[in-house]
Design a protein around this motif. Structure first.
Motif, PDB file in Angstrom:
ATOM      1  N   ASN A  54       0.678  -1.127  -0.028  1.00 47.57           N
ATOM      2  CA  ASN A  54      -0.012   0.126   0.107  1.00 47.57           C
ATOM      3  C   ASN A  54       0.891   1.273  -0.001  1.00 47.57           C
ATOM      4  OD1 ASN A  54      -3.205  -0.399   0.106  1.00 47.57           O
ATOM      5  ND2 ASN A  54      -2.088  -2.112   1.611  1.00 47.57           N
ATOM      6  N   GLY A  55       2.292   0.967  -0.016  1.00 50.42           N
ATOM      7  CA  GLY A  55       2.981   2.317  -0.118  1.00 50.42           C
ATOM      8  C   GLY A  55       3.053   2.967   1.102  1.00 50.42           C
ATOM      9  N   LEU A  56       2.923   2.585   2.225  1.00 47.37           N
ATOM     10  CA  LEU A  56       3.201   3.092   3.535  1.00 47.37           C
ATOM     11  C   LEU A  56       4.588   3.071   3.955  1.00 47.37           C
ATOM     12  CD1 LEU A  56      -0.242   2.020   5.098  1.00 47.37           C
ATOM     13  CD2 LEU A  56       0.186   4.251   4.106  1.00 47.37           C
ATOM     14  N   ILE A  57       5.257   1.832   3.821  1.00 48.39           N
ATOM     15  CA  ILE A  57       6.468   1.791   4.284  1.00 48.39           C
ATOM     16  C   ILE A  57       7.447   1.214   3.187  1.00 48.39           C
ATOM     17  CG2 ILE A  57       5.804   1.475   6.627  1.00 48.39           C
ATOM     18  CD1 ILE A  57       6.383  -1.567   6.397  1.00 48.39           C
ATOM     19  N   ALA A  58       8.764   1.584   3.238  1.00 45.82           N
ATOM     20  CA  ALA A  58       9.484   0.880   2.208  1.00 45.82           C
ATOM     21  C   ALA A  58      10.862   0.377   2.857  1.00 45.82           C
ATOM     22  CB  ALA A  58       9.967   2.199   1.124  1.00 45.82           C
ATOM     23  N   LYS A  59      11.470  -0.438   2.190  1.00 48.92           N
ATOM     24  CA  LYS A  59      12.738  -1.211   2.776  1.00 48.92           C
ATOM     25  C   LYS A  59      13.968  -0.658   1.903  1.00 48.92           C
ATOM     26  CE  LYS A  59      14.460  -5.907   3.868  1.00 48.92           C
ATOM     27  NZ  LYS A  59      13.893  -7.258   3.595  1.00 48.92           N
ATOM     28  N   THR A  60      14.795  -0.129   2.683  1.00 52.67           N
ATOM     29  CA  THR A  60      16.193   0.455   2.425  1.00 52.67           C
ATOM     30  C   THR A  60      17.161  -0.458   3.278  1.00 52.67           C
ATOM     31  OG1 THR A  60      15.218   2.238   1.828  1.00 52.67           O
ATOM     32  CG2 THR A  60      17.611   2.351   1.847  1.00 52.67           C
ATOM     33  N   ASP A  61      18.341  -1.177   2.583  1.00 53.32           N
ATOM     34  CA  ASP A  61      19.311  -1.570   3.500  1.00 53.32           C
ATOM     35  C   ASP A  61      18.555  -2.509   4.473  1.00 53.32           C
ATOM     36  OD1 ASP A  61      21.098  -0.588   1.879  1.00 53.32           O
ATOM     37  OD2 ASP A  61      21.213   1.463   3.053  1.00 53.32           O
ATOM     38  N   ASP A  62      17.796  -3.585   4.575  1.00 56.40           N
ATOM     39  CA  ASP A  62      17.459  -4.253   5.263  1.00 56.40           C
ATOM     40  C   ASP A  62      16.456  -3.618   6.606  1.00 56.40           C
ATOM     41  OD1 ASP A  62      17.971  -6.514   4.234  1.00 56.40           O
ATOM     42  OD2 ASP A  62      20.031  -6.598   5.337  1.00 56.40           O
ATOM     43  N   LYS A  63      15.972  -2.392   6.323  1.00 54.64           N
ATOM     44  CA  LYS A  63      15.334  -1.440   7.411  1.00 54.64           C
ATOM     45  C   LYS A  63      14.129  -0.951   6.764  1.00 54.64           C
ATOM     46  CE  LYS A  63      19.001  -0.666  10.795  1.00 54.64           C
ATOM     47  NZ  LYS A  63      19.550   0.327  11.628  1.00 54.64           N
ATOM     48  N   TYR A  64      12.920  -0.921   7.383  1.00 53.02           N
ATOM     49  CA  TYR A  64      11.837  -0.364   6.957  1.00 53.02           C
ATOM     50  C   TYR A  64      11.730   0.984   7.577  1.00 53.02           C
ATOM     51  CZ  TYR A  64      10.466  -4.960   5.426  1.00 53.02           C
ATOM     52  OH  TYR A  64      10.659  -6.062   4.438  1.00 53.02           O
ATOM     53  N   ASP A  65      10.906   1.870   6.883  1.00 57.59           N
ATOM     54  CA  ASP A  65      10.979   3.263   7.127  1.00 57.59           C
ATOM     55  C   ASP A  65       9.623   3.798   6.502  1.00 57.59           C
ATOM     56  OD1 ASP A  65      11.017   5.747   8.789  1.00 57.59           O
ATOM     57  OD2 ASP A  65      12.895   6.272   7.835  1.00 57.59           O
ATOM     58  N   LEU A  66       8.800   4.773   6.951  1.00 58.46           N
ATOM     59  CA  LEU A  66       7.661   5.507   6.448  1.00 58.46           C
ATOM     60  C   LEU A  66       8.379   5.895   5.050  1.00 58.46           C
ATOM     61  CD1 LEU A  66       6.155   7.339   9.430  1.00 58.46           C
ATOM     62  CD2 LEU A  66       5.646   5.074   8.582  1.00 58.46           C
ATOM     63  N   THR A  67       7.166   5.947   3.959  1.00 60.44           N
ATOM     64  CA  THR A  67       7.550   6.736   2.914  1.00 60.44           C
ATOM     65  C   THR A  67       6.739   7.891   2.913  1.00 60.44           C
ATOM     66  OG1 THR A  67       5.122   5.975   2.214  1.00 60.44           O
ATOM     67  CG2 THR A  67       7.022   4.446   1.549  1.00 60.44           C
ATOM     68  N   PRO A  68       6.913   8.919   2.203  1.00 55.39           N
ATOM     69  CA  PRO A  68       6.114  10.203   2.322  1.00 55.39           C
ATOM     70  C   PRO A  68       4.589  10.078   2.432  1.00 55.39           C
ATOM     71  CG  PRO A  68       7.698  10.323   0.538  1.00 55.39           C
ATOM     72  CD  PRO A  68       7.813   8.870   0.897  1.00 55.39           C
ATOM     73  N   GLU A  69       4.171   8.942   1.637  1.00 54.91           N
ATOM     74  CA  GLU A  69       2.648   8.596   1.800  1.00 54.91           C
ATOM     75  C   GLU A  69       2.502   8.321   3.335  1.00 54.91           C
ATOM     76  OE1 GLU A  69       4.659   7.575  -0.554  1.00 54.91           O
ATOM     77  OE2 GLU A  69       3.849   8.240  -2.411  1.00 54.91           O
ATOM     78  N   GLY A  70       3.051   7.135   3.753  1.00 56.79           N
ATOM     79  CA  GLY A  70       3.103   6.982   5.296  1.00 56.79           C
ATOM     80  C   GLY A  70       3.072   8.112   6.204  1.00 56.79           C
ATOM     81  N   LYS A  71       4.057   8.906   6.027  1.00 62.76           N
ATOM     82  CA  LYS A  71       3.929  10.152   6.954  1.00 62.76           C
ATOM     83  C   LYS A  71       2.861  11.191   6.976  1.00 62.76           C
ATOM     84  CE  LYS A  71       8.927  10.357   7.022  1.00 62.76           C
ATOM     85  NZ  LYS A  71      10.340  10.897   6.623  1.00 62.76           N
ATOM     86  N   ALA A  72       2.346  11.056   5.530  1.00 65.19           N
ATOM     87  CA  ALA A  72       0.903  12.012   5.327  1.00 65.19           C
ATOM     88  C   ALA A  72      -0.237  11.153   6.017  1.00 65.19           C
ATOM     89  CB  ALA A  72       0.775  12.070   3.847  1.00 65.19           C
ATOM     90  N   VAL A  73      -0.256   9.831   5.953  1.00 70.16           N
ATOM     91  CA  VAL A  73      -1.456   9.148   6.593  1.00 70.16           C
ATOM     92  C   VAL A  73      -1.245   9.389   8.073  1.00 70.16           C
ATOM     93  CG1 VAL A  73      -2.067   6.821   7.007  1.00 70.16           C
ATOM     94  CG2 VAL A  73      -1.464   7.434   4.726  1.00 70.16           C
ATOM     95  N   MET A  74       0.007   9.210   8.754  1.00 69.75           N
ATOM     96  CA  MET A  74       0.219   9.593  10.334  1.00 69.75           C
ATOM     97  C   MET A  74      -0.265  10.568  10.503  1.00 69.75           C
ATOM     98  SD  MET A  74       1.173   6.874  11.592  1.00 69.75           S
ATOM     99  CE  MET A  74       1.268   7.762  13.181  1.00 69.75           C
ATOM    100  N   ASN A  75       0.013  11.611   9.715  1.00 74.00           N
ATOM    101  CA  ASN A  75      -0.413  13.245  10.006  1.00 74.00           C
ATOM    102  C   ASN A  75      -2.065  13.244  10.030  1.00 74.00           C
ATOM    103  OD1 ASN A  75       2.076  14.294  10.461  1.00 74.00           O
ATOM    104  ND2 ASN A  75       2.579  14.663   8.418  1.00 74.00           N
ATOM    105  N   PHE A  76      -2.506  12.545   8.892  1.00 72.12           N
ATOM    106  CA  PHE A  76      -3.970  12.726   8.634  1.00 72.12           C
ATOM    107  C   PHE A  76      -4.750  11.957  10.106  1.00 72.12           C
ATOM    108  CE2 PHE A  76      -7.794  10.565   7.379  1.00 72.12           C
ATOM    109  CZ  PHE A  76      -8.627  11.816   7.072  1.00 72.12           C
ATOM    110  N   ILE A  77      -4.320  10.763  10.376  1.00 70.69           N
ATOM    111  CA  ILE A  77      -4.594  10.001  11.540  1.00 70.69           C
ATOM    112  C   ILE A  77      -4.573  10.842  12.746  1.00 70.69           C
ATOM    113  CG2 ILE A  77      -4.370   8.126  12.954  1.00 70.69           C
ATOM    114  CD1 ILE A  77      -3.581   6.573  10.258  1.00 70.69           C
ATOM    115  N   HIS A  78      -3.390  11.836  12.832  1.00 74.00           N
ATOM    116  CA  HIS A  78      -3.453  12.265  14.432  1.00 74.00           C
ATOM    117  C   HIS A  78      -4.138  13.462  14.341  1.00 74.00           C
ATOM    118  CE1 HIS A  78       0.867  10.326  15.055  1.00 74.00           C
ATOM    119  NE2 HIS A  78      -0.373   9.811  15.798  1.00 74.00           N
ATOM    120  N   SER A  79      -4.411  13.914  12.952  1.00 68.29           N
ATOM    121  CA  SER A  79      -5.294  15.213  12.960  1.00 68.29           C
ATOM    122  C   SER A  79      -6.852  15.017  13.140  1.00 68.29           C
ATOM    123  CB  SER A  79      -4.979  16.229  11.652  1.00 68.29           C
ATOM    124  OG  SER A  79      -5.781  15.394  10.500  1.00 68.29           O
ATOM    125  N   VAL A  80      -7.359  13.800  12.907  1.00 69.48           N
ATOM    126  CA  VAL A  80      -8.797  13.379  13.012  1.00 69.48           C
ATOM    127  C   VAL A  80      -9.191  13.209  14.353  1.00 69.48           C
ATOM    128  CG1 VAL A  80     -10.586  11.733  12.430  1.00 69.48           C
ATOM    129  CG2 VAL A  80      -8.618  12.462  10.639  1.00 69.48           C
TER     130      VAL A  80
END
Length: 80
Positions: A54-80
């Protein structure tokens, strides 16, 4: 669109927890995420896979992190 993806995240507590932990602590590997959230690694792998698809997280060098979309979703969830 944002409501739909936020619903996907909020529909499963573990998905929301993964976003929260990556948002607050930064990139980590799947075993560390599972350990931090006290989750079975196999279950975590499934959750991570769904979130990657769903494009929320991405793997780089065996580690996962939020994508820009994931960060936007987090901001949206926190704002609701």
């Amino acid at each position: 669109m944002m409501e739909e993806i936020a619903g996907f995240v909020n529909g499963n507590k573990m998905r929301k927890n993964v976003l929260e932990i990556l948002n607050s602590k930064g990139a980590m590997d799947s075993k560390r995420i599972a350990k931090t959230l006290r989750c079975i690694p196999a279950t975590m792998d499934k959750v991570i896979s769904e979130m990657e698809e769903n494009g929320l997280i991405a793997k780089t060098d065996d580690k996962y992190d939020l994508t820009p979309e994931g960060k936007a979703v987090m901001n949206f969830i926190h704002s609701v």
